[in-house]
Design an enzyme around this catalytic site. Structure first.
Site, PDB file in Angstrom:
ATOM      1  N   ASP A  15       0.867  -1.177   0.000  1.00  0.00           N
ATOM      2  CA  ASP A  15       0.000   0.000   0.000  1.00  0.00           C
ATOM      3  C   ASP A  15       0.905   1.229   0.000  1.00  0.00           C
ATOM      4  O   ASP A  15       2.107   1.135   0.240  1.00  0.00           O
ATOM      5  CB  ASP A  15      -0.885  -0.020   1.266  1.00  0.00           C
ATOM      6  CG  ASP A  15      -1.725   1.246   1.413  1.00  0.00           C
ATOM      7  OD1 ASP A  15      -2.375   1.643   0.428  1.00  0.00           O
ATOM      8  OD2 ASP A  15      -1.717   1.857   2.483  1.00  0.00           O
ATOM      9  N   SER A  16       0.279   2.384  -0.203  1.00  0.00           N
ATOM     10  CA  SER A  16       1.040   3.635  -0.160  1.00  0.00           C
ATOM     11  C   SER A  16       1.493   3.978   1.264  1.00  0.00           C
ATOM     12  O   SER A  16       2.332   4.845   1.450  1.00  0.00           O
ATOM     13  CB  SER A  16       0.169   4.765  -0.704  1.00  0.00           C
ATOM     14  OG  SER A  16      -1.046   4.810   0.014  1.00  0.00           O
ATOM     15  N   CYS A  78      -4.285  -1.284  -1.920  1.00  0.00           N
ATOM     16  CA  CYS A  78      -4.435   0.167  -2.035  1.00  0.00           C
ATOM     17  C   CYS A  78      -5.395   0.398  -3.200  1.00  0.00           C
ATOM     18  O   CYS A  78      -5.161  -0.109  -4.306  1.00  0.00           O
ATOM     19  CB  CYS A  78      -3.071   0.777  -2.342  1.00  0.00           C
ATOM     20  SG  CYS A  78      -3.096   2.535  -2.737  1.00  0.00           S
ATOM     21  N   GLU A 157      -5.659   9.377   9.934  1.00  0.00           N
ATOM     22  CA  GLU A 157      -4.276   9.198  10.410  1.00  0.00           C
ATOM     23  C   GLU A 157      -3.987  10.027  11.652  1.00  0.00           C
ATOM     24  O   GLU A 157      -3.099   9.704  12.433  1.00  0.00           O
ATOM     25  CB  GLU A 157      -3.279   9.479   9.284  1.00  0.00           C
ATOM     26  CG  GLU A 157      -3.366   8.392   8.230  1.00  0.00           C
ATOM     27  CD  GLU A 157      -2.203   8.336   7.265  1.00  0.00           C
ATOM     28  OE1 GLU A 157      -1.125   8.873   7.580  1.00  0.00           O
ATOM     29  OE2 GLU A 157      -2.392   7.752   6.180  1.00  0.00           O
ATOM     30  N   CYS A 189     -11.476   3.335  -0.294  1.00  0.00           N
ATOM     31  CA  CYS A 189     -10.132   3.758   0.118  1.00  0.00           C
ATOM     32  C   CYS A 189      -9.813   2.957   1.377  1.00  0.00           C
ATOM     33  O   CYS A 189     -10.695   2.767   2.237  1.00  0.00           O
ATOM     34  CB  CYS A 189     -10.127   5.254   0.412  1.00  0.00           C
ATOM     35  SG  CYS A 189      -8.595   5.813   1.177  1.00  0.00           S
ATOM     36  N   HIS A 191      -8.441   3.448   4.089  1.00  0.00           N
ATOM     37  CA  HIS A 191      -8.626   4.020   5.430  1.00  0.00           C
ATOM     38  C   HIS A 191     -10.092   4.018   5.891  1.00  0.00           C
ATOM     39  O   HIS A 191     -10.362   4.029   7.077  1.00  0.00           O
ATOM     40  CB  HIS A 191      -8.185   5.497   5.445  1.00  0.00           C
ATOM     41  CG  HIS A 191      -6.714   5.715   5.332  1.00  0.00           C
ATOM     42  ND1 HIS A 191      -5.980   5.269   4.270  1.00  0.00           N
ATOM     43  CD2 HIS A 191      -5.844   6.365   6.155  1.00  0.00           C
ATOM     44  CE1 HIS A 191      -4.715   5.631   4.435  1.00  0.00           C
ATOM     45  NE2 HIS A 191      -4.608   6.300   5.566  1.00  0.00           N
TER      46      HIS A 191
HETATM   47  N1  DGL Z   1      -4.194   3.725   0.267  1.00  0.00           N
HETATM   48  C1  DGL Z   1      -4.809   4.764  -0.524  1.00  0.00           C
HETATM   49  C2  DGL Z   1      -6.058   4.205  -1.207  1.00  0.00           C
HETATM   50  O1  DGL Z   1      -6.624   3.212  -0.792  1.00  0.00           O
HETATM   51  C3  DGL Z   1      -5.152   5.995   0.298  1.00  0.00           C
HETATM   52  C4  DGL Z   1      -3.973   6.802   0.724  1.00  0.00           C
HETATM   53  C5  DGL Z   1      -3.252   7.482  -0.424  1.00  0.00           C
HETATM   54  O2  DGL Z   1      -3.766   8.439  -1.027  1.00  0.00           O
HETATM   55  O3  DGL Z   1      -2.156   7.018  -0.739  1.00  0.00           O
HETATM   56  O4  DGL Z   1      -6.513   4.763  -2.156  1.00  0.00           O
END
Ligand code: DGL
Length: 276
Positions: A15-16, A78, A157, A189, A191
């Site tokens: 993931d990012s 992600c 976060e 997303c 989160h």
């Molecule tokens: N993990 C990213 C997503 O699910 C969200 C966070 C980001 O913008 O990197 O899209």
């Protein structure tokens, strides 16, 4: 590697940053024998405001790193990377790979009764229109309404999961989806499942919330079963079962990760992802 040994190899998840931990948590719950190597790109987060070219380049680097760890399959945990990079990557790769978008789209398409599905996600995911594409491949008559919610990730976060500020922002983002009477909402997303109760309260109990993290873990299980890659032997927690790597800020990652994943204190190692 023999087929037996292959099934004992870890799954690579990336993931990012921290968001993919919601997907990891589901994989741990649903297929508890699996070893996991997680990579969070904490040096280059967020992906949600970046271009397809950049997100694809980053994703390919991460996959090269994960392959040095002999992973048997990869999960793009992600939404942004699944939406923007997976279509190109899946044409090139020779091990099983899945993202979070297709499983979420599939469940939403079967859940809707009035044919109106909302998707909330990053700017990049909404801009890619991939959720709409996948849902309409299943049912072309379904209307898909996307809404970018860029303030949700920083609020989450910051730990403001139950907070009047998050309520206020959520009301503003979600009111247009309420007005057009959607009956299904994809938490598009990584989160967003963490503020599921806030979103659910605002949308009301007539709206079904779809969590792609849950659906992805089930799809991964099916994929591993089909490919005879499911790990049948138990792995003790001590034996490097779950390993975490990041590109920066290990401490911050660990603090957040330990609030999401309750499998003892987890620690993360920093690597230089630009080398891959
Ligand atoms: N993990 C990213 C997503 O699910 C969200 C966070 C980001 O913008 O990197 O899209």
């Amino acid at each position: 590697m023999s087929m037996n040994k292959m099934s004992e190899a870890p799954i690579g998840v990336f993931d990012s940053g921290v968001g993919g931990l919601t997907v990891t948590r589901e994989i741990m719950r649903q297929i508890p024998n699996e070893k996991i190597i997680y990579f969070g790109d904490t040096a280059r987060v967020p992906y949600g405001s970046k271009s397809q070219e950049v997100v694809t380049r980053y994703s390919k680097q991460i996959i090269r790193f994960l392959r040095t760890q002999d992973v048997k399959a990869i999960v793009i945990a992600c939404n942004t990377a699944s939406a923007m990079a997976l279509p190109e990557i899946e044409k090139e790769i020779d091990i099983p790979i899945i993202g979070v978008v297709r499983p979420g789209a599939r469940v939403a398409a079967s859940a809707t009764k009035n044919g109106k599905i909302g998707v909330i996600a990053t700017d990049a995911t909404i801009g890619s229109d991939v959720y709409t594409e996948y849902i309409q491949q299943i049912n072309p008559n379904v209307q898909v309404i996307g809404k970018a919610c860029p303030l949700f990730c920083p609020l989450i976060e910051e730990g403001l999961w139950q907070d009047p500020v998050t309520d206020e922002i959520a009301m503003r983002y979600l009111s247009e989806l309420i007005d057009i009477d959607i009956d299904t909402l994809i938490l598009g997303c990584t989160h967003y499942p963490l503020i599921r109760s806030t979103i659910g309260r605002i949308m009301g109990d007539k709206v079904t919330l779809v969590n792609p993290a849950y659906e992805t873990a089930s799809s991964l299980k099916e994929l591993l079963e089909t490919d005879h890659l499911l790990n049948e032997s138990e792995t003790g927690l001590g034996s490097n079962k779950y390993r975490f790597f990041v590109s920066d800020s290990a401490k911050k990652f660990q603090n957040f990760a330990n609030t999401i994943i309750k499998y003892g204190i987890l620690s993360a190692k920093v690597i230089n992802i630009e080398e891959y």
